[in-house]
Design an enzyme around this catalytic site. Structure first.
Site, PDB file in Angstrom:
ATOM      1  CB  CYS A 244      -0.893  -0.064   1.047  1.00 43.10           C
ATOM      2  SG  CYS A 244      -1.975  -1.620   1.218  1.00 43.10           S
ATOM      3  CG  HIS A 384      -1.536   4.855   5.276  1.00 40.24           C
ATOM      4  ND1 HIS A 384      -1.518   4.359   3.917  1.00 40.24           N
ATOM      5  CD2 HIS A 384      -1.542   3.613   5.811  1.00 40.24           C
ATOM      6  CE1 HIS A 384      -1.608   3.116   3.809  1.00 40.24           C
ATOM      7  NE2 HIS A 384      -1.553   2.499   4.780  1.00 40.24           N
ATOM      8  CD  GLU A 395      -0.962   8.133   9.206  1.00 37.05           C
ATOM      9  OE1 GLU A 395      -0.677   8.944   8.211  1.00 37.05           O
ATOM     10  OE2 GLU A 395      -2.158   7.395   9.113  1.00 37.05           O
ATOM     11  CE  LYS A 415      -5.310   4.440   2.497  1.00 38.00           C
ATOM     12  NZ  LYS A 415      -4.475   5.684   2.585  1.00 38.00           N
ATOM     13  CG  HIS A 420      -6.169   0.789   1.830  1.00 44.95           C
ATOM     14  ND1 HIS A 420      -5.274   1.334   0.769  1.00 44.95           N
ATOM     15  CD2 HIS A 420      -5.456   0.277   2.839  1.00 44.95           C
ATOM     16  CE1 HIS A 420      -4.006   1.239   1.445  1.00 44.95           C
ATOM     17  NE2 HIS A 420      -4.097   0.653   2.483  1.00 44.95           N
ATOM     18  CG  PHE A 479       0.307  -6.001   4.511  1.00 45.29           C
ATOM     19  CD1 PHE A 479      -0.305  -5.053   5.493  1.00 45.29           C
ATOM     20  CD2 PHE A 479      -0.498  -6.907   4.148  1.00 45.29           C
ATOM     21  CE1 PHE A 479      -1.472  -5.261   5.853  1.00 45.29           C
ATOM     22  CE2 PHE A 479      -1.532  -7.160   4.623  1.00 45.29           C
ATOM     23  CZ  PHE A 479      -2.341  -6.408   5.414  1.00 45.29           C
TER      24      PHE A 479
END
Length: 493
Positions: A244, A384, A395, A415, A420, A479
């Site tokens: 991502c 994010h 975050e 998002k 996402h 990831f």
């Protein structure tokens, strides 16, 4: 450079991380993207010495070296090395027109709905940011359009629309040195439908029934390759796949090609089309997705106490990045300036973020250093913010470490409305960031009903806000612990 892990300008920062064992391959204790027992939030600023403590058992000590700031940051002045944005293109759940896309975001409209592309009735998650009524007419010929995986269809349309937006249509490109124009559009998953169909043919009918397009339309570099084949762009061409974080990695690498003098223009971004059985089923298996099937539009809710996972999305977001010198020579319309970026790794876990946010805070600090920007200049963060229990707070923790005073900062989560987009997320969010710079309006983060107490930064809850952006950062994490941050600002000659 901004302080990392709570110690400004410390040359030796000690931190601890959990051992994972088995040479880092173990998933235990594994609980998808939910917080695990040994991942409590570290109180912000509680260790001014720079050490971040986690439970003493199963720990190893790692030494991180942080460079000292010896003078005020200086932005790049050389027009050959300054990188500007001259075009944008996208494919999204709100269509392929950029103004429509951003207006929908400003209105706080959710693009999340029940999946009808395939029968998801037996799935525990039955909704996503699924694109409907997509048309590639005028961008891909009919024969190829029928063969292509949606991942590449989205890429080709977004990329060609970006070129047109930059006044780089096919007739103009024919008269330019196309060996100086490159393409770098990445994807996290690649041609997932093409891959799944190929495996299905192998299992059900045997290898002789596998399509000759199985491999070419599955591999992750094909978006950049097909766009170059269609447009004749012969400069640097490859893809990056960092889950991502992909699109931001592409922007960062593309800008560096320009800065090193290897290209005048780079077509860069991300693309993804994983709203299909293998994609949705795979993320369900990771226990990463929200299961709010009864109210999909309320499912993506970054920083809200009732969040329960992310919502899958799809699409493509592409920028035309160009050296200032080249853009001025051809009289291009300059939309914004890319100031810098950075990439780091958590080196912690395959799917869970570091709870102390050290990998992210380091990445933010390095991006500002690369951009020649001080933390005090930044007043907008496109976060994010995936709506996962662990990720959202990690975050925020990282942002607070870098920006000691967040009173002037606005932070929102795209998002919350589009889901996402995985490898495409950073591309779509870069466009949202640049539109915020251009319009002076920030889109809301919707579904902010019960915000976490630790989130003290203004998240633009539920209603848009007028805000003059000085410097913006856009965060993307993936990831594997991949962190990426890019820095944009209004263009000033």
């Amino acid at each position: 450079m901004a302080g990392v892990a709570g110690a400004a300008c410390s040359s030796n920062v000690l931190f601890r991380s959990r051992e994972v064992g088995n040479h880092g391959a173990s998933m235990a204790p594994y609980n998808g993207l939910r917080p695990v027992v040994n991942m409590q939030m570290a109180p912000t600023g509680s260790k001014p010495s720079g050490s971040v403590s986690t439970p003493a058992s199963k720990l190893r000590t790692v030494r991180a070296m942080v460079s000292q700031t010896v003078s005020a940051p200086k932005r790049e002045k050389d027009p050959k090395k300054r990188v500007v944005i001259t075009g944008m293109g996208l494919v999204s759940v709100f269509g392929s027109d950029i103004d429509t896309f951003y207006n929908k975001l400003l209105e706080g409209e959710s693009g999340i709905s029940l999946i009808d592309r395939f029968d998801a009735s037996s799935f525990s998650v039955r909704f996503a940011g699924q694109i409907r009524d997509f048309s590639s007419k005028g961008y891909i010929d009919g024969k190829n359009d029928r063969r292509l995986d949606d991942c590449w269809r989205y890429c080709l349309v977004a990329g060609k629309r970006a070129l047109v937006d930059a006044n780089l249509g096919s007739e103009l490109l024919e008269n330019m040195d196309r060996t100086r124009i490159g393409v770098l559009v990445g994807t996290g998953m690649g041609g997932l439908t093409a891959f799944s169909n190929g495996v299905e043919s192998l299992v059900q009918k045997g290898y002789k029934k596998i399509s000759p397009f199985f491999i070419p339309y599955s591999i992750t570099n094909m978006g950049s390759a097909l766009l170059a084949i269609d447009t004749g762009l012969m400069g640097p061409n490859y893809s990056i796949s960092t889950a991502c974080a992909t699109a931001n990695y592409c922007f960062y690498a593309a800008a560096n090609h320009i800065r090193r003098g290897e290209a005048d223009i780079m077509v860069a971004g991300g693309t993804e089309a994983a709203v299909m059985p293998t994609g949705v089923g795979g993320f369900i298996a990771c226990r990463a997705l929200s299961q709010r099937n009864e109210d999909p539009k309320k499912a993506s809710r970054p920083w809200d106490k009732d969040r329960d996972g992310f919502v899958m999305g799809e699409g493509s977001g592409v920028l035309i990045m160009e050296s200032l010198e080249h853009a001025m020579k051809r009289g291009a319309n300059i939309i914004a300036e890319y100031l810098g970026g950075a990439a780091t790794c958590d080196a912690h876990h395959m799917t869970n973020p570091r709870s102390d946010g050290l990998g992210v805070s380091t990445c933010i600090a390095k991006s500002l250093e690369d951009a020649g920007v001080s933390p005090e200049e930044v007043n907008y963060v496109n976060a994010h913010a995936t709506s996962t229990l662990a990720g959202d707070l990690a975050e925020v923790n990282a942002i607070k470490k870098v920006f000691k005073d967040t009173s002037e900062i606005k932070m929102n989560g795209t998002k919350s409305m589009i889901g996402h987009g995985l490898g495409a997320a950073g591309g779509l969010e870069a466009i949202a960031t640049i539109k915020a710079i251009n319009t002076g309006w920030l889109h809301p983060t919707i579904n902010q009903d019960n915000i976490e107490l630790d989130v003290t930064i203004d998240t633009v809850p539920n209603v848009k806000k007028q805000h003059e952006v000085n410097v913006a950062i856009s965060n993307s994490f993936g990831f594997g612990g991949h962190n990426s941050v890019v820095v944009f600002a209004p263009f000033t000659p």
